[in-house]
Design an enzyme around this catalytic site. Structure first.
Site, PDB file in Angstrom:
ATOM      1  N   ALA A 173      35.753  73.321  39.746  1.00  0.00           N
ATOM      2  CA  ALA A 173      35.509  72.497  40.934  1.00  0.00           C
ATOM      3  C   ALA A 173      36.164  73.052  42.191  1.00  0.00           C
ATOM      4  O   ALA A 173      35.842  72.637  43.296  1.00  0.00           O
ATOM      5  CB  ALA A 173      36.003  71.073  40.672  1.00  0.00           C
ATOM      6  N   GLY A 215      36.570  78.448  35.236  1.00  0.00           N
ATOM      7  CA  GLY A 215      35.431  79.174  35.801  1.00  0.00           C
ATOM      8  C   GLY A 215      35.815  80.370  36.635  1.00  0.00           C
ATOM      9  O   GLY A 215      34.972  81.208  36.958  1.00  0.00           O
ATOM     10  N   GLY A 226      52.757  78.373  36.140  1.00  0.00           N
ATOM     11  CA  GLY A 226      53.579  77.377  35.479  1.00  0.00           C
ATOM     12  C   GLY A 226      54.419  78.101  34.425  1.00  0.00           C
ATOM     13  O   GLY A 226      53.926  79.006  33.757  1.00  0.00           O
ATOM     14  N   ARG A 258      40.691  81.174  49.613  1.00  0.00           N
ATOM     15  CA  ARG A 258      41.113  82.543  49.934  1.00  0.00           C
ATOM     16  C   ARG A 258      40.012  83.595  49.697  1.00  0.00           C
ATOM     17  O   ARG A 258      40.195  84.757  50.016  1.00  0.00           O
ATOM     18  CB  ARG A 258      42.369  82.912  49.131  1.00  0.00           C
ATOM     19  CG  ARG A 258      43.629  82.322  49.742  1.00  0.00           C
ATOM     20  CD  ARG A 258      44.848  82.669  48.934  1.00  0.00           C
ATOM     21  NE  ARG A 258      44.967  81.836  47.750  1.00  0.00           N
ATOM     22  CZ  ARG A 258      45.658  82.189  46.663  1.00  0.00           C
ATOM     23  NH1 ARG A 258      46.255  83.355  46.599  1.00  0.00           N
ATOM     24  NH2 ARG A 258      45.733  81.374  45.631  1.00  0.00           N
ATOM     25  N   ALA A 301      -7.833 120.288  49.200  1.00  0.00           N
ATOM     26  CA  ALA A 301      -6.626 119.944  49.965  1.00  0.00           C
ATOM     27  C   ALA A 301      -6.991 119.390  51.337  1.00  0.00           C
ATOM     28  O   ALA A 301      -7.987 119.780  51.926  1.00  0.00           O
ATOM     29  CB  ALA A 301      -5.742 121.179  50.108  1.00  0.00           C
TER      30      ALA A 301
HETATM   31  C1  UD1 Z   1      47.346  76.289  37.017  1.00  0.00           C
HETATM   32  C2  UD1 Z   1      48.353  75.706  36.055  1.00  0.00           C
HETATM   33  C3  UD1 Z   1      49.527  76.672  35.901  1.00  0.00           C
HETATM   34  C4  UD1 Z   1      49.025  78.004  35.422  1.00  0.00           C
HETATM   35  C5  UD1 Z   1      47.946  78.540  36.372  1.00  0.00           C
HETATM   36  C6  UD1 Z   1      47.325  79.785  35.827  1.00  0.00           C
HETATM   37  C7  UD1 Z   1      48.220  73.292  36.344  1.00  0.00           C
HETATM   38  C8  UD1 Z   1      48.828  72.109  36.961  1.00  0.00           C
HETATM   39  N1  UD1 Z   1      48.819  74.448  36.595  1.00  0.00           N
HETATM   40  O1  UD1 Z   1      47.978  76.396  38.268  1.00  0.00           O
HETATM   41  O2  UD1 Z   1      50.463  76.161  34.998  1.00  0.00           O
HETATM   42  O3  UD1 Z   1      50.076  78.930  35.343  1.00  0.00           O
HETATM   43  O4  UD1 Z   1      46.899  77.567  36.543  1.00  0.00           O
HETATM   44  O5  UD1 Z   1      46.459  80.313  36.779  1.00  0.00           O
HETATM   45  O6  UD1 Z   1      47.248  73.164  35.623  1.00  0.00           O
HETATM   46  N2  UD1 Z   1      40.612  72.922  39.356  1.00  0.00           N
HETATM   47  C9  UD1 Z   1      39.617  71.975  39.379  1.00  0.00           C
HETATM   48  N3  UD1 Z   1      39.881  70.758  39.911  1.00  0.00           N
HETATM   49  C10 UD1 Z   1      41.094  70.427  40.398  1.00  0.00           C
HETATM   50  C11 UD1 Z   1      42.101  71.400  40.365  1.00  0.00           C
HETATM   51  C12 UD1 Z   1      41.833  72.631  39.825  1.00  0.00           C
HETATM   52  O7  UD1 Z   1      38.491  72.239  38.955  1.00  0.00           O
HETATM   53  O8  UD1 Z   1      41.247  69.300  40.851  1.00  0.00           O
HETATM   54  C13 UD1 Z   1      40.338  74.244  38.802  1.00  0.00           C
HETATM   55  C14 UD1 Z   1      40.444  75.286  39.899  1.00  0.00           C
HETATM   56  O9  UD1 Z   1      39.183  75.517  40.464  1.00  0.00           O
HETATM   57  C15 UD1 Z   1      40.937  76.486  39.153  1.00  0.00           C
HETATM   58  C16 UD1 Z   1      41.749  75.924  38.007  1.00  0.00           C
HETATM   59  O10 UD1 Z   1      41.328  74.575  37.864  1.00  0.00           O
HETATM   60  O11 UD1 Z   1      39.890  77.211  38.582  1.00  0.00           O
HETATM   61  C17 UD1 Z   1      43.238  76.018  38.237  1.00  0.00           C
HETATM   62  O12 UD1 Z   1      43.577  75.264  39.342  1.00  0.00           O
HETATM   63  P1  UD1 Z   1      44.671  75.699  40.387  1.00  0.00           P
HETATM   64  O13 UD1 Z   1      44.840  74.611  41.359  1.00  0.00           O
HETATM   65  O14 UD1 Z   1      44.376  77.043  40.883  1.00  0.00           O
HETATM   66  O15 UD1 Z   1      45.956  75.740  39.445  1.00  0.00           O
HETATM   67  P2  UD1 Z   1      47.211  76.643  39.644  1.00  0.00           P
HETATM   68  O16 UD1 Z   1      48.017  76.098  40.729  1.00  0.00           O
HETATM   69  O17 UD1 Z   1      46.815  78.059  39.713  1.00  0.00           O
END
Ligand code: UD1
Ligand code: CA
Length: 456
Positions: free
Chosen positions: A10, A102, A139, A15, A423
């Site tokens: 989602a 994704g 994390g 970036r 030709a």
């Molecule tokens: C998350 C993990 C972190 C891990 C890291 C690895 C959590 C809270 N943290 O952090 O521990 O080390 O991934 O990359 O899970 N997404 C949604 N809906 C939302 C939020 C996120 O679909 O409401 C999807 C994002 O599009 C993305 C993925 O979930 O593909 C990860 O979300 P993101 O917010 O990037 O998590 P990180 O802060 O990277």
């Protein structure tokens, strides 16, 4: 136990600086989300749920509809825990739920299978972790004195001491549906980012005395997510390395794997040689002993045994018979069939045409909308005039026809078997079989003619 993965897709991908939703950006010519879907399918998933939000319409339009895909809209991105909850109607109590992402396109089914196997073997929650030289942004995996994992602390909530931990959370995890739902319902957003963290589930599980296990992923790039174009390019190169590795192992000679890109599926027979700077797109099938010289782009083509595609040729949606020579600098356009032992030479464009066995179009020609028989010789600079500005017309060329250089064949027109065209002719009416046809004004020689001289 059946397996029903959920893919989080989602996020916006700010970036990427793009109008395309992040998960649709390609790796190897295929949207990242599709890579992840294919990986889940390889797990024999009964159904795959996709949590989507940003660019909802385009995402759903781009991914071809399929019975095994369920869509869960997340209107606002309130965190990974909130995201998984949007798919709760697709979480069955007794199914194994694997959470995937994704924007993490290189994850392998074999790796996710290890999480699945953990659950089948009695684990309640299995987490995929990775050791990182630079764990910033991840994390951190928190373990007790026995080494048992007890929680995940997000970077922004971590203490200085916790930030030193180099074991990071990849985000991938597996649990049974009923357990996951119970933990998800406990998640609150009282943290540094005000988000519902999926990762809070680990502490809830641990507090319950559940059996939390981990699988360590050795390959950092397999679990690397794409947040910007630079990470996308890193994963593109890694993906290409994996593709060319497979081809090399199967016996294909690739002169420089760093200069061979496969954006689709390339299938090759024995003793195929691929020289530098080649791009294969879509489904390309190469027979045995095929040589691809440098700088070719080959898209959706079938190329039979013992063919050489010479340098700088571009081929799309064509079928090439055995022992053909194509190029250098040939352009073969869609709906072209070239039979065995034929030759298409330099600066030749072929479109929607059948070239018969052993026929030759060696230099500087345009052949379009044509059916050509066997053993035909098309002289240099021959053009099929297939278009009158409104409609396209066919040119039919029989067997053993000889077309002299610099001829225009104004379609619709038929050249009978064994026809000969002088030709420089412009052929506007059918040329009979075994006859010399020419439409050339008679040559005159003007004796004593003087060249103009420059006026002072
Ligand atoms: C998350 C993990 C972190 C891990 C890291 C690895 C959590 C809270 N943290 O952090 O521990 O080390 O991934 O990359 O899970 N997404 C949604 N809906 C939302 C939020 C996120 O679909 O409401 C999807 C994002 O599009 C993305 C993925 O979930 O593909 C990860 O979300 P993101 O917010 O990037 O998590 P990180 O802060 O990277
Ligand atoms: Ca991320």
């Amino acid at each position: 136990m059946k397996i029903t993965p959920i893919i989080l897709a989602a996020g916006k991908g700010t970036r990427m600086n793009s109008s395309l939703p992040k998960v649709l950006h390609p790796i190897g010519g295929k949207p990242m989300l599709e890579h992840v879907i294919d990986c889940c399918r390889a797990l024999d998933a009964e159904r795959i749920s996709i949590v989507y939000g940003h660019g909802a319409e385009v995402v759903q339009e781009t991914i071809s509809a399929s019975d095994d895909l369920c869509w869960a809209l997340q209107k606002e991105q309130l965190g990974t825990g909130h995201a998984v909850l949007q798919a709760k109607e697709f979480i069955d109590d007794d199914a194994i739920i694997v959470i995937a992402y994704g924007d993490v396109p290189l994850i392998k089914a074999d790796t996710l299978r290890l999480l699945q196997q953990d659950i089948t073997a009695g684990s309640d929650l299995s987490i995929l972790t990775t050791k990182l030289a630079d764990p910033i942004g991840y994390g951190r995996i928190i373990r007790d004195s026995q080494g048992q994992m007890t929680s995940i602390v997000e970077e922004k909530d971590a203490t200085d001491e916790q930030r030193l931990i180099n074991e990071g959370n990849t985000g991938f995890l597996a649990a049974k549906g009923k357990d996951l739902l119970r933990w998800l319902n406990l998640i609150k957003s009282d943290n540094a980012q005000g988000e519902y963290y999926l990762t809070d589930c680990i502490a809830f599980a641990s507090n319950e005395g559940a059996n939390v296990t981990t699988v360590l992923c050795e390959h950092e790039l397999e679990v690397l997510g794409v947040n910007d174009r630079s990470q996308q390019s890193i994963l593109e190169r890694e993906y290409q390395r994996l593709q060319t590795d497979k081809l090399l192992q199967s016996g294909v000679s690739i002169i420089d794997p760093k200069r061979c890109d496969v954006r689709g599926v390339l299938t090759a027979g024995k003793d195929v040689v691929i020289d530098v700077n080649n791009v294969f797109i879509g489904n390309v099938v190469l027979g045995n002993n095929v040589v691809i010289e440098p700088n070719c782009i080959i898209q959706d083509c079938r190329i039979a045994d013992n063919v050489t595609i010479k340098a700088n040729s571009v081929l799309e949606s064509a079928t090439i018979g055995s022992h053909c020579h194509i190029g250098p600098f040939a352009r073969v356009r869609p709906e072209t069939v070239i039979k065995d032992h034929a030759k298409v030479g330099n600066f030749v464009e072929i479109k929607k045409t059948l070239i018969g066995e052993g026929s030759k179009v060696s230099h500087l020609s345009y052949i379009g909308d044509t059916t050509m028989g066997k053993s035909v010789n098309i002289g240099a600079g021959t053009i099929t005039c297939n278009y009158d500005g409104a409609n396209k017309f066919q040119t039919i060329i029989g067997d053993n026809v000889f077309v002299g250089s610099d001829t225009q064949l104004v379609a619709p027109v038929t050249l009978g078997d064994g026809a000969n065209i002088g030709a420089g002719s412009t052929i506007t009416r059918d040329a009979p079989a075994a006859t010399l046809t020419l439409s050339r004004s008679k040559q005159i020689n003007i004796k004593g003619w003087k060249r103009p001289v420059k006026s002072k």
